[in-house]
Design a protein around this motif. Structure first.
Motif, PDB file in Angstrom:
ATOM      1  N   GLY A  84       0.811  -1.206   0.000  1.00  0.00           N
ATOM      2  CA  GLY A  84       0.000   0.000   0.000  1.00  0.00           C
ATOM      3  C   GLY A  84       0.843   1.254   0.000  1.00  0.00           C
ATOM      4  O   GLY A  84       2.029   1.232  -0.357  1.00  0.00           O
ATOM      5  N   VAL A  85       0.224   2.350   0.409  1.00  0.00           N
ATOM      6  CA  VAL A  85       0.884   3.648   0.433  1.00  0.00           C
ATOM      7  C   VAL A  85       1.319   3.958   1.858  1.00  0.00           C
ATOM      8  O   VAL A  85       0.519   3.926   2.788  1.00  0.00           O
ATOM      9  N   ASP A  86       2.601   4.256   1.999  1.00  0.00           N
ATOM     10  CA  ASP A  86       3.170   4.675   3.274  1.00  0.00           C
ATOM     11  C   ASP A  86       3.647   6.111   3.084  1.00  0.00           C
ATOM     12  O   ASP A  86       4.631   6.356   2.365  1.00  0.00           O
ATOM     13  N   ILE A  87       2.950   7.064   3.687  1.00  0.00           N
ATOM     14  CA  ILE A  87       3.251   8.479   3.460  1.00  0.00           C
ATOM     15  C   ILE A  87       4.659   8.828   3.935  1.00  0.00           C
ATOM     16  O   ILE A  87       5.364   9.617   3.294  1.00  0.00           O
ATOM     17  N   ASP A  88       5.083   8.253   5.042  1.00  0.00           N
ATOM     18  CA  ASP A  88       6.438   8.523   5.529  1.00  0.00           C
ATOM     19  C   ASP A  88       7.483   8.017   4.536  1.00  0.00           C
ATOM     20  O   ASP A  88       8.503   8.673   4.298  1.00  0.00           O
ATOM     21  N   ALA A  89       7.239   6.828   3.955  1.00  0.00           N
ATOM     22  CA  ALA A  89       8.170   6.291   2.958  1.00  0.00           C
ATOM     23  C   ALA A  89       8.191   7.167   1.708  1.00  0.00           C
ATOM     24  O   ALA A  89       9.248   7.401   1.114  1.00  0.00           O
ATOM     25  N   PHE A  90       7.024   7.664   1.316  1.00  0.00           N
ATOM     26  CA  PHE A  90       6.949   8.562   0.163  1.00  0.00           C
ATOM     27  C   PHE A  90       7.781   9.819   0.410  1.00  0.00           C
ATOM     28  O   PHE A  90       8.585  10.229  -0.433  1.00  0.00           O
ATOM     29  N   ALA A  91       7.601  10.436   1.569  1.00  0.00           N
ATOM     30  CA  ALA A  91       8.357  11.650   1.884  1.00  0.00           C
ATOM     31  C   ALA A  91       9.853  11.372   1.924  1.00  0.00           C
ATOM     32  O   ALA A  91      10.664  12.191   1.463  1.00  0.00           O
TER      33      ALA A  91
END
Length: 274
Positions: free
Chosen positions: A17-24
């Motif tokens: 899925g989407v991990d916002i911390d990983a994206f940043a």
């Protein structure tokens, strides 16, 4: 000055899925001064209903940012082609452009779209699906950079062979009307020779960017019409998100005009995080 383009797959890790911390973290890792993003979500439930452009801007320290919606609604479910007049808070999907340098103005160009459903052939026997090609757009800004003023555009072209070439030719004409010099960044769904032929622009780097684990094709490009702009270094780091690798290029001005050839970045295409 570092420029980069990244198809972020709405911040999703393949198979996860989407991990916002990983994206940043991925955006911080790129450390780009000018960053073009494709497949960007805004207020989509699948990506936590956040504004991915705003998160990326905070992560890289951008002073200018803009998102251009191509779809209003939910990709793969109920959606409509964006018009640019959507209400604030509308779930959307599109392209973004971010900069650590000040922007003079912004422009959005909507590109020609296939006006009818067409069959898409999938792997396996009898795997044919009728699809509606999603709308496409280019987002351009005029930026004051340490190397001068540039018009820079971010785009994501069609995956349909032939149609993407038509879109690229149209986009090249649109960009030619903006103040030069120019750079075009994005997922063009085209390989190098076709990009050079149909854009009339000079690639700054050649490096395979897709698929992320064993890249074999260059779909993501950094192009320019500046005769003295050249690549000093390029890299395609494998990051924690997306099915594409980012393409980042450190650029500088040559003392004399460079020839219309690719920079010697291919040997370094896997430089960076691996």
């Amino acid at each position: 000055m570092r420029v980069a383009t990244f198809n972020i797959l709405h911040g999703r890790s393949p198979g996860a899925g989407v991990d916002i911390d990983a994206f940043a973290h991925c955006i911080r890792t790129l450390d780009a001064d000018l960053l073009a993003l494709q497949e960007v979500d805004v207020h989509q439930p699948r990506s936590g209903s956040v504004d991915l452009t705003a998160i990326a801007a905070d992560a890289m320290g951008a002073v200018a940012q803009r998102f251009a919606a191509t779809i209003a609604g939910t990709p793969g479910a109920v959606w409509a082609a964006a018009t640019g007049a959507e209400q604030p808070g509308t779930a959307a999907y599109g392209v973004a452009l971010l900069s650590r340098y000040p922007v003079r103005d912004w422009h959005v160009a909507y590109l020609p779209r296939i006006p009818f459903s067409f069959p898409m052939y999938l792997p396996g026997p009898n795997r044919v699906m009728m699809v509606d090609e999603e709308p496409r757009a280019a987002l351009a800004g005029c930026f004051d950079t340490p190397l001068g003023t540039f018009t820079v555009a971010s785009t994501h072209l069609s995956f349909v062979p032939g149609w993407n070439r038509y879109q690229l030719r149209r986009l090249s004409r649109v960009l030619a009307a903006f103040p030069g010099p120019r750079m075009l960044l994005g997922d063009l769904n085209l390989t190098g020779p076709a990009v050079r032929r149909w854009s009339g622009l000079r690639p700054l780097a050649t490096a395979s960017t897709f698929p992320t684990h064993q890249p074999s094709r260059q779909l993501d490009h950094v192009l320019t019409d500046h005769p003295r702009l050249r690549a000093r270094r390029c890299a395609t780091p494998q990051l924690a998100i997306s099915d594409h690798r980012a393409l980042m290029v450190d650029v500088e001005l040559a003392p004399q005009p460079v020839s219309n050839t690719l920079s010697p970045c291919a040997a370094r295409e896997n430089e960076g995080e691996g």
